[in-house]
Design an enzyme around this catalytic site. Structure first.
Site, PDB file in Angstrom:
ATOM      1  N   GLU A 168       0.811  -1.218   0.000  1.00  0.00           N
ATOM      2  CA  GLU A 168       0.000   0.000   0.000  1.00  0.00           C
ATOM      3  C   GLU A 168       0.847   1.273   0.000  1.00  0.00           C
ATOM      4  OE1 GLU A 168      -4.106  -1.541   2.155  1.00  0.00           O
ATOM      5  OE2 GLU A 168      -2.628  -0.468   3.367  1.00  0.00           O
ATOM      6  N   CYS A 176      11.336  16.394   2.826  1.00  0.00           N
ATOM      7  CA  CYS A 176      12.664  16.599   3.406  1.00  0.00           C
ATOM      8  C   CYS A 176      13.589  17.334   2.437  1.00  0.00           C
ATOM      9  CB  CYS A 176      13.272  15.255   3.809  1.00  0.00           C
ATOM     10  SG  CYS A 176      13.761  14.210   2.407  1.00  0.00           S
ATOM     11  N   GLU A 212      -6.865  -7.783  -0.806  1.00  0.00           N
ATOM     12  CA  GLU A 212      -7.351  -7.716   0.572  1.00  0.00           C
ATOM     13  C   GLU A 212      -8.824  -7.332   0.594  1.00  0.00           C
ATOM     14  OE1 GLU A 212      -5.237  -5.257   3.330  1.00  0.00           O
ATOM     15  OE2 GLU A 212      -3.253  -5.833   2.564  1.00  0.00           O
TER      16      GLU A 212
END
Length: 677
Positions: free
Chosen positions: A150, A157, A307
Site C-alpha cells: 500500500e 525533506c 485484501e
C-alpha cells in the site's frame, strides 16, 4: 492466467505465522484446508525479523514457513517486507525518515514512514528484494511477488527538495520553460537558479493539504512524489524480474487513493492488485466503479483482489459486521468486475496493536466453529467447484468513463470555484446512472484507445493533456458519442488557462462557449428545463454545485436554466460533429436526469442493458471465448424475481437452468453461463 499450477480463482489472504508458535501454525493450516484456502501472502511486514543490522540476514524462520506450506501444497504470494523499515535503520540512518507536511522530521513508528528518495531506503530495500529472489527463486510454492505494501504518503525533506529540482530540470530543461509553465511572473516568483525552488508545503506555498498559491508547483510536486515512490517499486521489481522472470509481480493499490497516479504505475506492474474496504453505508455502485477502475488500469486485464475483510474493519469510525451473506456477495462482486482472486486481510487475527480487532478467517477464539469461518469455508468450496471457468475472462463493454489522477489533483488544487466540487463524486454520479441501468461500463485513462467504445464520458475534465481534444474529435467524427460536463477544458497540463474561451480545446467538438461559472451555495439549486423531449426526459430537473453560463455556437440547445439572471441560457447542448455527436452538461444534475440522458444515448448507439432488474440487483458480464458469464448479484435483503426472456442459461453455482423466470435469494449470487450470439 496468474499461474498454470493453480488454474482457478485464488483463495486466501495475508498470513503472519511469525507472530505465532509452531503449534498454532499447524492448527491454522488444518483450518485453511477446511476453508479451501490455497494461497497465502506472507512476509509483508517482516523486514526487522529478517535483517537485524546492515550485515546480518536470517531467513531461517521464513525457510521453515515456506517448506511447511509446501507440505500442504499451499501457494505463496511472497512479499518483500519493505513496507516498513526496521528501527535500527531509522536510528543509524536518519535520512530514511520522512519529513511531514509541516516540516517536522518523523521518528521511527507506524509504517509507510520511509523517504522515497532516501539512499538508505533504496539501497536496503533493493538488497532485500535481491536476497529473497535468489533464495526462493526455485521454491515450488512461489506463485507471485508482492512488493512493499500500500504505497502512499509524501515526504518534504531536504533530499526530496533537491531531487525535486533534478526532476524539474529533466522535465522542463530550462528555468525559462519552468517559469512559463508555472506562471511565476505572478507574485514575483520568477526563479533564476534551480536551488531557489523549495518544496510546496505549509512552510511555503500550501496550507490545509490541498490549498495552494501556485497550482503548477503543487501539481508538479504530486507528480514528483508519485514518481519517486514508483521508482522505489521499480528498483525492487527489476531485481525480482531479473532472477524470477516468470513469476508475476504486483503491489497492492487502494482504489481511488488520491496520492498516486495509478494509471502510470500500472505500466510497470505484471498484474494489478488492490485492497477493497468499503464502509457499510457506501453506495454499492461506488465499489463496483472502483473494481472497474482497477480493471481499467491495464486495459481490462483481470486483477487481484488482494485484501478485503471477512467480517469487520478496525479503522473506520463505526466498524459494523458484514451481515450473513455479504462477504460472499462482495467477493463475487469483485469477481464479476474482473478479479481472478478472492483474498482476505487477515487469515488469523493478531493479538495486539492496531489491527487486533480487524476481522479474520480465524477469530481470536481460535477454532472453526464461528459464523465467519463457516461462510468462508462455504465460499472456498464453491470456488473449487467453479474451477477455471472464469479465469482470464474479460469484459466487452461499449461504454467508457474517463478517469485521470492528474486531472483530479488539478481540480482539488484549484483556487475555486467551489469547495463542494469533488471529482470522484462527479465521476461516480455518471457511473451510478449506468450502473442503475445495468449498462456495462469500463473505467479508462485519457490515453486509452477509444476504438472499442461507442459512448465515452469525461466528467469534469478540467485539465486537457496534449492531444486529448484531437483524439476526442476523431472519436466523435467516426460516429462516437462524447459527453463532458461543466468545468471541463479549462487548463492545460501545467494548470494554465487555455485562452480564447472555455472549454478551451474542446470548444470545436462541443460547439459552445462558456462565458462564466456560477458557484451555488449548499442547499441552493437551479433547474434544467427541457425545450424539447429527449427520450424520457422532459420538464424540469434540479441541478447544483456549479452552473456554466454558456453560448451555443454550433450546438443545438436541448435544455435551458430555469432560474437566476441566466435563466433561458443553455444547460444541455448537443453538437453534431462528423458522424457523431458531443454533449455538454453545464451543471451537476440529479440521478433521474442522468439515468434518462444516458439511457437515451445508449439507445441511440444500440447499447442494451445486460438485464432489466429491480433496484438493488446488480448485473455484470465476463466473457471467455464464445462463452458469456452473466453475474446477477442481489444486494437486497429480500428475494427478488426477474423475468427471463433470453435463451436458457445455466447457473454454474447451483446447476439450475434459467428459462422463463429468475428467482434470486436476498444477498444471493448467480453466475449464468451462456453462448454469445
Amino acid at each position: 492466467m496468474l499461474s498454470e499450477d493453480l488454474p482457478k480463482i485464488w483463495y486466501g489472504g495475508d498470513y503472519n505465522p511469525e507472530q505465532w508458535d509452531a503449534a498454532t501454525m499447524e492448527e491454522d493450516l488444518r483450518m485453511f484446508r477446511l476453508a479451501g484456502i490455497d494461497v497465502v501472502t506472507i512476509n509483508v511486514f517482516s523486514w526487522a525479523k529478517s535483517q537485524r543490522d546492515e550485515h546480518t540476514f536470517d531467513f531461517s524462520w521464513l525457510d521453515s514457513i515456506m517448506n511447511r506450506l509446501e507440505q500442504d501444497h499451499m501457494r505463496v504470494c511472497l512479499a518483500t517486507s519493505t513496507g516498513a523499515h526496521p528501527a535500527w535503520m531509522a536510528k543509524k540512518y536518519p535520512d530514511i525518515l520522512r519529513v511531514d507536511y509541516q516540516g517536522r522530521q518523523r521518528k521511527f513508528g507506524g509504517r509507510h514512514n520511509s523517504c522515497p528518495n532516501s539512499p538508505t531506503y533504496r539501497t536496503y530495500s533493493v538488497m532485500m528484494a535481491a536476497k529473497l529472489a535468489e533464495r526462493y527463486k526455485d521454491h515450488p510454492m512461489l506463485a507471485a511477488w508482492h512488493i512493499a505494501n500500500e504505497y502512499g504518503g509524501y515526504c518534504y525533506c531536504d533530499r526530496c527538495e533537491a531531487e525535486f529540482r533534478v526532476w524539474l530540470e529533466q522535465r522542463y530543461g530550462t528555468l525559462e520553460k519552468l517559469n512559463t509553465a508555472w506562471n511565476t511572473a505572478f507574485w514575483g516568483h520568477t526563479f533564476y537558479a534551480w536551488d531557489e525552488i523549495v518544496v510546496p508545503n505549509e512552510l511555503s506555498e500550501e496550507w490545509g493539504g490541498n490549498q495552494t498559491y501556485f497550482q503548477g508547483i503543487s501539481l508538479d510536486y504530486r507528480r514528483f512524489q508519485s514518481d519517486s515512490l514508483l521508482a522505489c517499486y521499480q528498483l525492487e521489481y527489476e531485481q525480482l524480474k531479473k532472477v524470477t522472470p516468470n513469476i508475476p509481480i504486483t503491489t497492492n493499490m487502494m482504489g481511488t487513493y488520491p496520492e498516486l497516479d495509478y494509471f502510470k504505475w500500472a505500466k510497470y506492474m505484471d498484474v494489478i492488485s488492490w485492497d477493497n474496504y468499503p464502509t457499510m453505508d457506501m453506495p454499492v455502485s461506488m465499489t463496483s466503479m472502483t473494481h472497474d477502475l482497477m480493471r481499467g488500469l491495464k486495459s481490462g486485464q483481470p486483477f487481484m483482489l488482494m485484501e478485503q475483510t471477512p467480517s469487520q474493519q478496525n479503522w473506520q469510525a463505526y466498524n459494523a459486521l458484514k451481515r450473513p451473506g455479504v462477504m460472499r456477495l462482495w467477493s463475487y462482486q469483485a469477481v464479476a468486475h474482473g478479479a481472478d482472486t478472492v483474498m482476505f486481510f487477515q487469515l488469523r487475527r493478531s493479538i495486539g496493536a492496531c489491527e487486533k480487532y480487524h476481522g479474520a478467517v480465524i477469530e481470536h477464539v481460535g477454532h472453526e466453529h464461528t459464523r465467519v469461518f463457516r461462510e468462508t469455508a462455504a465460499l472456498g468450496k464453491e470456488l473449487q467447484q467453479v474451477g477455471n471457468a472464469l479465469i482470464d475472462s474479460r469484459s466487452r463493454n461499449r461504454v467508457a468513463i474517463m478517469f485521470d489522477w492528474e486531472n483530479r489533483w488539478a481540480v482539488e488544487l484549484s483556487s475555486g470555484p467551489s469547495v463542494a466540487l469533488n471529482y470522484v463524486d462527479e465521476v461516480h454520479k455518471y457511473y451510478d446512472a449506468l450502473y442503475q441501468l445495468n449498462m456495462g461500463t469500463d473505467m479508462i485513462s485519457v490515453e486509452e484507445s477509444l476504438d472499442a467504445y461507442d459512448l465515452v464520458i469525461a466528467p469534469v475534465m478540467y485539465m486537457l493533456k496534449p492531444g486529448f481534444a484531437k483524439r476526442i474529435e476523431s472519436f466523435v467524427a467516426r460516429g462516437g458519442t462524447f459527453v463532458t460536463t461543466f468545468f471541463s477544458g479549462i487548463v492545460n497540463e501545467h494548470d494554465l488557462v487555455t485562452l480564447g474561451g472555455y472549454p478551451g480545446e474542446l470548444r470545436n467538438v462541443l460547439g459552445i462557449w462558456a462565458e462564466e461559472i456560477d458557484a451555488l451555495y449548499p442547499g441552493q439549486t437551479n433547474s434544467i428545463v427541457f425545450t424539447q423531449e429527449l427520450g424520457s426526459l422532459q420538464g424540469s430537473y434540479p441541478c447544483g454545485i456549479l452552473c456554466d453560463i454558456i453560448h451555443a455556437e454550433h450546438a443545438e440547445v436541448l435544455a435551458e436554466y430555469g432560474a437566476d439572471f441566466y435563466r433561458g441560457t443553455p444547460a444541455l447542448t448537443r453538437n453534431y460533429f462528423g458522424k457523431g455527436q458531443a454533449y455538454y452538461v453545464a451543471s451537476s444534475p440529479n440521478d433521474v436526469f442522468l439515468q434518462g440522458l444516458l439511457k437515451q444515448l445508449c439507445t441511440e448507439q444500440g447499447i442494451k442493458p445486460l438485464l432489466n432488474t429491480p433496484s438493488g440487483v446488480e448485473v455484470s458480464e465476463r466473457v471467455k471465448g464464445n462463452t458469456s458469464y452473466l453475474f446477477v448479484l442481489n444486494h437486497n435483503h429480500d428475494n427478488m424475481t426477474i423475468p427471463w426472456n433470453d435463451e436458457p442459461r445455466h447457473d454454474i453455482l447451483t446447476g439450475q437452468t434459467i428459462t422463463s423466470e429468475l428467482s434470486i435469494a436476498g444477498r444471493g449470487v448467480m453466475i449464468l453461463e451462456g453462448t454469445l450470439n
